[in-house]
Design a protein around this motif. Structure first.
Motif, PDB file in Angstrom:
ATOM      1  N   SER A 228       0.630  -0.953   0.120  1.00  0.00           N
ATOM      2  CA  SER A 228       0.101   0.590  -0.157  1.00  0.00           C
ATOM      3  C   SER A 228       0.787   1.309   0.262  1.00  0.00           C
ATOM      4  O   SER A 228       1.692   1.006   0.316  1.00  0.00           O
ATOM      5  CB  SER A 228      -1.109   0.329   1.071  1.00  0.00           C
TER       6      SER A 228
ATOM      7  N   LYS B 104      -2.616  -0.784  -3.814  1.00  0.00           N
ATOM      8  CA  LYS B 104      -3.273  -0.055  -2.872  1.00  0.00           C
ATOM      9  C   LYS B 104      -3.117   1.460  -2.693  1.00  0.00           C
ATOM     10  O   LYS B 104      -2.105   1.892  -2.082  1.00  0.00           O
ATOM     11  CB  LYS B 104      -3.924  -0.586  -1.293  1.00  0.00           C
TER      12      LYS B 104
ATOM     13  N   ASP C 270      -3.599   5.563  -2.626  1.00  0.00           N
ATOM     14  CA  ASP C 270      -4.701   6.306  -2.272  1.00  0.00           C
ATOM     15  C   ASP C 270      -3.615   7.924  -2.077  1.00  0.00           C
ATOM     16  O   ASP C 270      -2.494   7.713  -2.018  1.00  0.00           O
ATOM     17  CB  ASP C 270      -5.176   6.112  -0.344  1.00  0.00           C
TER      18      ASP C 270
ATOM     19  N   TRP D  17       7.173   2.931   6.005  1.00  0.00           N
ATOM     20  CA  TRP D  17       6.059   3.322   7.219  1.00  0.00           C
ATOM     21  C   TRP D  17       6.884   3.631   8.598  1.00  0.00           C
ATOM     22  O   TRP D  17       6.657   3.933   9.269  1.00  0.00           O
ATOM     23  CB  TRP D  17       5.673   1.838   7.436  1.00  0.00           C
TER      24      TRP D  17
ATOM     25  N   GLN E 148       6.621   6.260  11.281  1.00  0.00           N
ATOM     26  CA  GLN E 148       6.981   6.470  12.899  1.00  0.00           C
ATOM     27  C   GLN E 148       7.568   7.045  13.300  1.00  0.00           C
ATOM     28  O   GLN E 148       7.670   8.026  14.850  1.00  0.00           O
ATOM     29  CB  GLN E 148       6.912   4.918  13.194  1.00  0.00           C
TER      30      GLN E 148
ATOM     31  N   LEU F  31      -4.265   8.590  10.904  1.00  0.00           N
ATOM     32  CA  LEU F  31      -4.703   8.204  10.239  1.00  0.00           C
ATOM     33  C   LEU F  31      -5.187   6.290  10.591  1.00  0.00           C
ATOM     34  O   LEU F  31      -5.168   6.376  11.651  1.00  0.00           O
ATOM     35  CB  LEU F  31      -4.067   6.629   8.881  1.00  0.00           C
ATOM     36  N   PRO F  32      -6.754   5.499  10.282  1.00  0.00           N
ATOM     37  CA  PRO F  32      -6.801   4.945  10.712  1.00  0.00           C
ATOM     38  C   PRO F  32      -6.009   3.380  10.457  1.00  0.00           C
ATOM     39  O   PRO F  32      -6.588   2.326  11.037  1.00  0.00           O
ATOM     40  CB  PRO F  32      -8.140   4.764   9.922  1.00  0.00           C
ATOM     41  N   GLN F  33      -5.125   3.392   9.281  1.00  0.00           N
ATOM     42  CA  GLN F  33      -4.689   2.390   8.959  1.00  0.00           C
ATOM     43  C   GLN F  33      -3.549   2.563   8.619  1.00  0.00           C
ATOM     44  O   GLN F  33      -2.874   3.769   8.003  1.00  0.00           O
ATOM     45  CB  GLN F  33      -5.116   1.352   8.397  1.00  0.00           C
ATOM     46  N   HIS F  34      -2.014   2.560   8.372  1.00  0.00           N
ATOM     47  CA  HIS F  34      -1.138   2.205   7.719  1.00  0.00           C
ATOM     48  C   HIS F  34      -1.073   2.428   6.975  1.00  0.00           C
ATOM     49  O   HIS F  34      -1.372   0.358   6.368  1.00  0.00           O
ATOM     50  CB  HIS F  34       0.090   1.475   9.486  1.00  0.00           C
ATOM     51  N   TYR F  35       0.215   2.276   6.006  1.00  0.00           N
ATOM     52  CA  TYR F  35       1.155   2.544   4.687  1.00  0.00           C
ATOM     53  C   TYR F  35       1.793   1.797   4.999  1.00  0.00           C
ATOM     54  O   TYR F  35       2.446   2.171   5.766  1.00  0.00           O
ATOM     55  CB  TYR F  35       0.696   3.209   3.764  1.00  0.00           C
ATOM     56  N   ASP F  36       1.795   0.347   3.882  1.00  0.00           N
ATOM     57  CA  ASP F  36       3.838   0.151   3.405  1.00  0.00           C
ATOM     58  C   ASP F  36       4.414   0.960   3.069  1.00  0.00           C
ATOM     59  O   ASP F  36       5.941   1.334   3.883  1.00  0.00           O
ATOM     60  CB  ASP F  36       3.429  -0.940   2.335  1.00  0.00           C
TER      61      ASP F  36
END
Length: 294
Positions: A54, A85, A87, A199, A203, A139-144
Protein backbone atom coordinates in the motif's frame (compact mmCIF):
# COMPACT_ATOMS: atom_id res chain seq x y z
CA UNK A 1 -11.63 -1.21 -21.05
CA UNK A 2 -11.94 -4.94 -20.59
CA UNK A 3 -15.56 -5.85 -19.86
CA UNK A 4 -16.45 -8.39 -17.22
CA UNK A 5 -19.17 -10.96 -17.83
CA UNK A 6 -21.76 -11.84 -15.21
CA UNK A 7 -23.01 -15.43 -15.20
CA UNK A 8 -26.33 -15.94 -13.43
CA UNK A 9 -27.15 -19.30 -11.96
CA UNK A 10 -30.82 -20.19 -11.27
CA UNK A 11 -31.72 -17.78 -8.57
CA UNK A 12 -34.91 -18.38 -6.60
CA UNK A 13 -36.69 -15.20 -7.68
CA UNK A 14 -36.63 -12.40 -10.22
CA UNK A 15 -36.12 -9.91 -7.39
CA UNK A 16 -32.81 -11.53 -6.48
CA UNK A 17 -31.71 -11.45 -10.10
CA UNK A 18 -32.49 -7.75 -10.35
CA UNK A 19 -30.67 -7.09 -7.09
CA UNK A 20 -27.52 -8.81 -8.37
CA UNK A 21 -27.66 -6.80 -11.61
CA UNK A 22 -28.00 -3.54 -9.68
CA UNK A 23 -25.01 -4.36 -7.48
CA UNK A 24 -22.92 -5.42 -10.47
CA UNK A 25 -23.56 -2.37 -12.58
CA UNK A 26 -23.09 0.03 -9.66
CA UNK A 27 -19.45 -1.02 -9.32
CA UNK A 28 -17.01 1.45 -10.86
CA UNK A 29 -14.43 -0.37 -12.89
CA UNK A 30 -11.01 1.12 -13.54
CA UNK A 31 -8.70 -0.35 -16.12
CA UNK A 32 -5.03 0.05 -15.25
CA UNK A 33 -2.68 1.20 -17.93
CA UNK A 34 -0.81 -1.54 -19.72
CA UNK A 35 2.35 0.54 -19.96
CA UNK A 36 5.19 -0.79 -17.79
CA UNK A 37 8.49 0.80 -16.95
CA UNK A 38 11.69 -0.87 -18.15
CA UNK A 39 14.00 0.94 -15.73
CA UNK A 40 13.23 -1.33 -12.78
CA UNK A 41 11.07 -4.28 -13.76
CA UNK A 42 8.70 -5.33 -16.53
CA UNK A 43 5.47 -7.02 -15.49
CA UNK A 44 3.90 -8.92 -18.37
CA UNK A 45 0.57 -9.95 -16.85
CA UNK A 46 -0.69 -8.62 -13.54
CA UNK A 47 -4.40 -9.23 -14.00
CA UNK A 48 -4.33 -12.22 -11.65
CA UNK A 49 -2.42 -10.52 -8.83
CA UNK A 50 -3.85 -8.99 -5.69
CA UNK A 51 -2.44 -5.82 -4.14
CA UNK A 52 0.96 -6.58 -2.66
CA UNK A 53 1.61 -3.33 -0.83
CA UNK A 54 0.00 0.00 0.00
CA UNK A 55 1.11 3.54 -0.77
CA UNK A 56 -0.23 6.87 0.44
CA UNK A 57 0.58 9.80 -1.86
CA UNK A 58 0.21 13.10 -0.03
CA UNK A 59 0.17 16.02 -2.46
CA UNK A 60 1.18 19.13 -0.54
CA UNK A 61 -0.82 22.08 -1.83
CA UNK A 62 -2.69 25.15 -0.58
CA UNK A 63 -6.35 25.52 0.39
CA UNK A 64 -7.08 28.04 -2.38
CA UNK A 65 -5.75 25.77 -5.16
CA UNK A 66 -9.21 24.43 -6.00
CA UNK A 67 -8.73 24.16 -9.76
CA UNK A 68 -5.42 22.33 -9.38
CA UNK A 69 -6.94 19.78 -7.00
CA UNK A 70 -9.90 19.09 -9.31
CA UNK A 71 -7.53 18.69 -12.24
CA UNK A 72 -5.28 16.29 -10.34
CA UNK A 73 -8.32 14.26 -9.31
CA UNK A 74 -8.90 13.63 -13.00
CA UNK A 75 -5.25 12.70 -13.54
CA UNK A 76 -5.10 10.19 -10.70
CA UNK A 77 -8.71 9.07 -10.85
CA UNK A 78 -8.09 7.30 -14.18
CA UNK A 79 -4.96 5.52 -12.92
CA UNK A 80 -4.57 2.43 -10.77
CA UNK A 81 -2.11 -0.38 -10.24
CA UNK A 82 -2.95 -4.09 -9.94
CA UNK A 83 -0.05 -4.67 -7.56
CA UNK A 84 -0.59 -1.83 -5.09
CA UNK A 85 -3.33 -0.10 -3.15
CA UNK A 86 -2.63 3.57 -3.83
CA UNK A 87 -4.49 6.39 -2.10
CA UNK A 88 -4.00 10.01 -3.15
CA UNK A 89 -4.69 12.77 -0.60
CA UNK A 90 -4.34 16.55 -0.76
CA UNK A 91 -2.53 18.04 2.21
CA UNK A 92 -2.54 21.60 3.51
CA UNK A 93 -2.52 23.56 6.76
CA UNK A 94 -5.37 25.16 8.71
CA UNK A 95 -8.06 27.06 6.85
CA UNK A 96 -8.05 30.82 7.32
CA UNK A 97 -10.94 32.16 5.20
CA UNK A 98 -14.71 31.69 5.50
CA UNK A 99 -15.00 30.65 1.86
CA UNK A 100 -12.32 27.99 2.35
CA UNK A 101 -14.36 26.40 5.12
CA UNK A 102 -17.34 26.10 2.81
CA UNK A 103 -15.59 25.07 -0.38
CA UNK A 104 -13.16 22.66 1.27
CA UNK A 105 -15.98 21.14 3.33
CA UNK A 106 -17.82 20.43 0.07
CA UNK A 107 -14.69 18.78 -1.34
CA UNK A 108 -14.35 16.59 1.73
CA UNK A 109 -18.01 15.58 1.59
CA UNK A 110 -17.72 14.65 -2.08
CA UNK A 111 -14.20 13.21 -2.40
CA UNK A 112 -12.88 12.43 1.13
CA UNK A 113 -9.32 13.00 -0.09
CA UNK A 114 -8.14 15.95 2.02
CA UNK A 115 -5.88 16.10 5.08
CA UNK A 116 -5.81 19.40 7.01
CA UNK A 117 -2.79 19.69 9.30
CA UNK A 118 -2.52 21.67 12.52
CA UNK A 119 -0.09 24.24 11.15
CA UNK A 120 0.06 27.63 9.45
CA UNK A 121 0.41 27.37 5.68
CA UNK A 122 4.08 27.44 4.64
CA UNK A 123 6.63 25.82 2.36
CA UNK A 124 9.80 25.53 4.42
CA UNK A 125 8.67 26.19 7.98
CA UNK A 126 7.56 22.79 9.19
CA UNK A 127 4.71 21.73 6.90
CA UNK A 128 6.46 18.57 5.71
CA UNK A 129 7.34 17.69 9.29
CA UNK A 130 3.71 18.25 10.31
CA UNK A 131 2.62 15.95 7.48
CA UNK A 132 4.81 12.98 8.32
CA UNK A 133 4.66 13.34 12.09
CA UNK A 134 0.85 13.52 12.11
CA UNK A 135 0.13 10.45 10.01
CA UNK A 136 0.64 7.69 12.63
CA UNK A 137 -1.81 9.50 14.90
CA UNK A 138 -4.53 10.52 12.44
CA UNK A 139 -4.66 7.68 9.92
CA UNK A 140 -7.08 4.82 10.59
CA UNK A 141 -4.51 2.35 9.23
CA UNK A 142 -0.87 2.40 8.24
CA UNK A 143 0.60 2.11 4.74
CA UNK A 144 3.72 0.29 3.62
CA UNK A 145 4.99 3.50 2.03
CA UNK A 146 4.18 7.20 2.34
CA UNK A 147 5.00 9.71 -0.39
CA UNK A 148 5.27 13.47 -0.20
CA UNK A 149 4.66 15.05 -3.61
CA UNK A 150 4.32 18.54 -5.06
CA UNK A 151 1.18 19.62 -6.89
CA UNK A 152 3.17 20.46 -10.03
CA UNK A 153 4.36 16.90 -10.61
CA UNK A 154 2.77 14.26 -12.85
CA UNK A 155 3.05 10.75 -11.40
CA UNK A 156 2.48 7.60 -13.45
CA UNK A 157 1.14 5.17 -10.89
CA UNK A 158 1.75 1.88 -12.72
CA UNK A 159 5.48 2.47 -13.30
CA UNK A 160 5.77 3.90 -9.79
CA UNK A 161 4.24 0.78 -8.25
CA UNK A 162 6.40 -1.49 -10.41
CA UNK A 163 9.53 0.30 -9.27
CA UNK A 164 8.55 -0.12 -5.61
CA UNK A 165 7.49 -3.76 -5.87
CA UNK A 166 10.95 -5.36 -5.42
CA UNK A 167 12.18 -2.87 -2.80
CA UNK A 168 12.39 -3.30 0.99
CA UNK A 169 9.32 -2.43 3.04
CA UNK A 170 11.32 -0.96 5.90
CA UNK A 171 14.08 1.62 6.46
CA UNK A 172 13.52 2.75 2.86
CA UNK A 173 14.00 6.20 1.29
CA UNK A 174 13.19 6.61 -2.42
CA UNK A 175 13.14 9.45 -4.94
CA UNK A 176 15.31 11.66 -7.14
CA UNK A 177 18.64 12.29 -5.44
CA UNK A 178 20.07 15.80 -5.23
CA UNK A 179 22.53 17.00 -6.57
CA UNK A 180 21.08 16.39 -10.01
CA UNK A 181 24.14 14.75 -11.64
CA UNK A 182 24.54 12.32 -8.73
CA UNK A 183 23.55 8.66 -8.97
CA UNK A 184 24.44 7.99 -5.34
CA UNK A 185 21.24 7.95 -3.22
CA UNK A 186 23.28 8.44 -0.04
CA UNK A 187 24.58 11.85 -1.21
CA UNK A 188 22.70 14.01 -0.29
CA UNK A 189 18.87 13.91 -0.20
CA UNK A 190 15.78 13.23 -2.36
CA UNK A 191 14.16 16.08 -4.26
CA UNK A 192 10.92 17.48 -2.91
CA UNK A 193 9.20 16.79 -6.25
CA UNK A 194 8.22 13.44 -4.76
CA UNK A 195 9.99 11.18 -2.28
CA UNK A 196 8.88 8.07 -0.42
CA UNK A 197 9.50 6.79 3.09
CA UNK A 198 8.65 3.38 4.47
CA UNK A 199 6.13 3.40 7.31
CA UNK A 200 8.69 2.72 10.04
CA UNK A 201 10.52 5.93 9.09
CA UNK A 202 7.26 7.88 9.26
CA UNK A 203 6.71 6.48 12.75
CA UNK A 204 10.27 7.46 13.71
CA UNK A 205 9.73 11.05 12.52
CA UNK A 206 6.61 11.23 14.69
CA UNK A 207 8.49 10.40 17.93
CA UNK A 208 12.11 11.43 17.40
CA UNK A 209 13.56 14.68 18.78
CA UNK A 210 15.85 14.97 15.75
CA UNK A 211 13.23 16.16 13.26
CA UNK A 212 11.12 17.85 15.95
CA UNK A 213 14.00 20.20 16.78
CA UNK A 214 14.94 20.97 13.16
CA UNK A 215 11.91 21.95 11.08
CA UNK A 216 12.89 25.25 9.42
CA UNK A 217 14.61 25.24 6.03
CA UNK A 218 14.29 23.53 2.63
CA UNK A 219 11.91 20.69 3.46
CA UNK A 220 13.43 18.02 1.21
CA UNK A 221 16.96 18.78 2.41
CA UNK A 222 15.80 18.61 6.03
CA UNK A 223 14.31 15.14 5.60
CA UNK A 224 17.63 13.85 4.28
CA UNK A 225 19.41 15.53 7.19
CA UNK A 226 17.06 13.93 9.75
CA UNK A 227 17.64 10.47 8.33
CA UNK A 228 21.42 10.94 8.25
CA UNK A 229 21.52 12.20 11.84
CA UNK A 230 19.32 9.36 13.02
CA UNK A 231 21.33 6.79 11.05
CA UNK A 232 18.12 5.81 9.31
CA UNK A 233 17.17 4.81 5.76
CA UNK A 234 19.89 2.30 5.09
CA UNK A 235 17.88 1.29 2.02
CA UNK A 236 18.01 4.21 -0.42
CA UNK A 237 17.00 4.28 -4.08
CA UNK A 238 17.24 7.09 -6.63
CA UNK A 239 15.12 6.46 -9.71
CA UNK A 240 16.94 8.29 -12.48
CA UNK A 241 16.28 8.98 -15.32
CA UNK A 242 12.63 8.03 -14.71
CA UNK A 243 12.08 11.03 -12.41
CA UNK A 244 13.03 14.48 -13.72
CA UNK A 245 12.05 18.10 -14.27
CA UNK A 246 10.07 19.13 -17.33
CA UNK A 247 12.33 19.72 -20.36
CA UNK A 248 13.94 23.14 -20.32
CA UNK A 249 12.83 24.15 -16.82
CA UNK A 250 16.02 23.15 -15.05
CA UNK A 251 19.22 22.54 -16.99
CA UNK A 252 20.61 20.40 -14.18
CA UNK A 253 17.64 18.15 -13.44
CA UNK A 254 15.58 18.13 -16.64
CA UNK A 255 15.68 16.12 -19.86
CA UNK A 256 13.36 15.14 -22.70
CA UNK A 257 10.22 13.14 -21.96
CA UNK A 258 10.91 9.40 -22.06
CA UNK A 259 8.55 6.38 -22.21
CA UNK A 260 9.82 4.95 -18.91
CA UNK A 261 8.83 8.05 -16.94
CA UNK A 262 7.64 7.79 -13.36
CA UNK A 263 7.49 11.50 -12.47
CA UNK A 264 7.72 14.81 -14.36
CA UNK A 265 8.18 17.88 -12.18
CA UNK A 266 7.81 21.66 -12.60
CA UNK A 267 4.57 21.60 -14.57
CA UNK A 268 3.60 25.20 -13.90
CA UNK A 269 1.75 25.99 -17.13
CA UNK A 270 -1.26 24.32 -18.77
CA UNK A 271 0.62 23.89 -22.04
CA UNK A 272 3.27 21.88 -20.18
CA UNK A 273 0.59 19.61 -18.74
CA UNK A 274 -0.95 19.21 -22.19
CA UNK A 275 2.43 18.24 -23.67
CA UNK A 276 3.00 15.62 -20.95
CA UNK A 277 -0.49 14.15 -21.06
CA UNK A 278 -0.39 13.99 -24.86
CA UNK A 279 3.04 12.34 -24.85
CA UNK A 280 1.77 9.54 -22.60
CA UNK A 281 -1.58 9.36 -24.42
CA UNK A 282 -3.56 9.34 -21.18
CA UNK A 283 -6.92 9.39 -23.00
CA UNK A 284 -6.27 6.31 -25.10
CA UNK A 285 -8.86 4.27 -23.18
CA UNK A 286 -11.68 6.74 -23.83
CA UNK A 287 -14.64 4.66 -25.01
CA UNK A 288 -16.65 5.57 -28.08
CA UNK A 289 -20.13 6.88 -27.47
CA UNK A 290 -22.98 8.61 -29.26
CA UNK A 291 -22.97 11.14 -26.44
CA UNK A 292 -19.75 12.88 -27.51
CA UNK A 293 -17.19 13.28 -30.26
CA UNK A 294 -13.63 13.92 -29.05
Amino acid sequence: MRKKKLILVAFPSLAVVLFIFIIFFSIRLKSPSSTATKSIIILQDTSHLESQFSLLIGILTRPDNYERRHFLRLIYGIQSSPIAKIDVKFVFCKLTKPEQRTYVALEIMRFRDIIILNCTENMNSGKTYAYFSSLPRILPQHYDYVMKADDDVFLRLVPLALSLQPLPRSDMYYGFVIPCPSMNPFVHYMSGMGFILSWDLVQWIAVSDIPANDTFGPEDKLVGKWLDMGKKAMNRFSNKPAMYDYPGTNSRCSHDLIPDTIAVHRLKKWEQWFHVLSFFNVTEELEKSNLYSV
